[in-house]
Design an enzyme around this catalytic site. Structure first.
Site, PDB file in Angstrom:
ATOM      1  N   CYS A  81     -37.645 -18.953 -68.355  1.00  0.00           N
ATOM      2  CA  CYS A  81     -37.109 -19.895 -67.384  1.00  0.00           C
ATOM      3  C   CYS A  81     -37.779 -21.244 -67.654  1.00  0.00           C
ATOM      4  O   CYS A  81     -38.452 -21.402 -68.680  1.00  0.00           O
ATOM      5  CB  CYS A  81     -37.306 -19.425 -65.947  1.00  0.00           C
ATOM      6  SG  CYS A  81     -39.006 -19.338 -65.379  1.00  0.00           S
TER       7      CYS A  81
ATOM      8  N   CYS B  56     -32.759 -19.097 -66.243  1.00  0.00           N
ATOM      9  CA  CYS B  56     -32.563 -20.456 -65.747  1.00  0.00           C
ATOM     10  C   CYS B  56     -31.376 -21.088 -66.466  1.00  0.00           C
ATOM     11  O   CYS B  56     -31.314 -21.072 -67.705  1.00  0.00           O
ATOM     12  CB  CYS B  56     -33.845 -21.263 -65.990  1.00  0.00           C
ATOM     13  SG  CYS B  56     -33.678 -23.030 -65.727  1.00  0.00           S
TER      14      CYS B  56
ATOM     15  N   CYS C 245     -31.920 -23.010 -75.197  1.00  0.00           N
ATOM     16  CA  CYS C 245     -32.810 -21.922 -75.563  1.00  0.00           C
ATOM     17  C   CYS C 245     -32.928 -21.827 -77.081  1.00  0.00           C
ATOM     18  O   CYS C 245     -31.917 -21.800 -77.796  1.00  0.00           O
ATOM     19  CB  CYS C 245     -32.284 -20.599 -75.005  1.00  0.00           C
ATOM     20  SG  CYS C 245     -33.405 -19.213 -75.275  1.00  0.00           S
TER      21      CYS C 245
END
Length: 268
Positions: A130, A202, A209
């Protein structure tokens, strides 16, 4: 010969859940959402249908309580759709029982992989991500360690570590786990490591990512930041408790998937 009478025999019409899940497009949507939370444009591409038709079928599943929708914390114009696995389990179990009491589905509890000592298979490695690594991913890491035991190796990190939130510590302490001594970690610490599963929690982080080495399975669980839910009447601890409950349910189902992936194939 007289036929067997089943107490509380099957109704004349099948349960609605069978009609809903039996449609090819809706079944495909459920299958995709069982792997990861998705935006409608992603689902449209995955099922190969017009967005209007995809949205229609999603609305049917939402009305039935099988799918939920949350506005993205990264862009409020977007939304993430999630499969309510517990609701699906319960509705499908009830559908079997409506036909015959012996057909009620009773899922077995996940069991540790066979083997022990030197011959035991290596633990399945799972990384939760996250933004701050202060609550959601820390909770997920601790819950997976608690439920998965030695068969899993859980870790968590964030793109912008902020320090462990005291409400996350409290939520886990109430579940019998003390995480008070843990620290928030930057995802850069794990970029060279191999994981079997990388799960983002998140919406903001999901869109940037990084990739990790190896064939890791990736998934996104769109879970709001409980620290952002404070009000004048509530110090927002209840949001942390709800987040821990949701993660507990999702991780229970993750363990079923891990067990299936790591178990030897059944012989026919």
């Amino acid at each position: 010969m007289r036929s067997l009478t089943v107490p509380g025999g099957a109704a004349a019409t099948p349960p609605d859940v069978l009609r809903l899940t039996g449609h090819p497009v809706r079944w495909q949507l459920l299958s995709e959402l069982a792997r990861s939370d998705r935006q409608v444009r992603e689902l449209t591409a995955l099922v190969g249908q017009r967005q209007s038709l995809t949205s229609y079928h999603l609305a049917q599943l939402r009305d039935a309580g099988l799918v939920t929708m949350r506005r993205s914390s990264a862009d409020k114009r977007d939304a993430y759709y999630s499969l309510d696995l517990a609701a699906c389990r319960d509705r499908l179990a009830a559908a079997g029982a409506a036909l015959h009491p012996g057909l009620r589905l009773v899922p077995a509890a996940p069991t540790p992989a066979p083997g022990s000592g030197r011959g035991r298979a290596r633990p399945v490695r799972v990384l939760f991500l996250c933004t701050g690594n202060s609550s959601r991913s820390q909770l997920a890491e601790a819950i997976l360690q608690q439920l998965g035991g030695a068969r899993v190796e859980a870790a968590s990190a964030g793109s912008d570590p902020k320090g462990l939130h005291p409400h996350a510590v409290r939520a886990m302490r109430e579940r019998g786990v003390d995480i008070g001594g843990r620290r928030s970690k930057h995802l850069d610490e794990f970029l060279e490591q191999r994981f079997d599963y990388v799960i983002s929690l998140c919406d903001r982080l999901r869109e940037r990512c990084p990739e990790f080495p190896g064939p890791a399975q990736t998934a996104h669980w769109s879970i709001p930041d409980p620290a952002a839910e404070a009000t004048a009447e509530d110090d927002n601890y209840s949001a942390f408790a709800r987040t821990a409950d949701e993660l507990h349910t999702r991780i229970q189902f993750l363990l079923y998937a891990i067990e299936r992936a790591t178990s030897p194939p059944e012989r026919g």
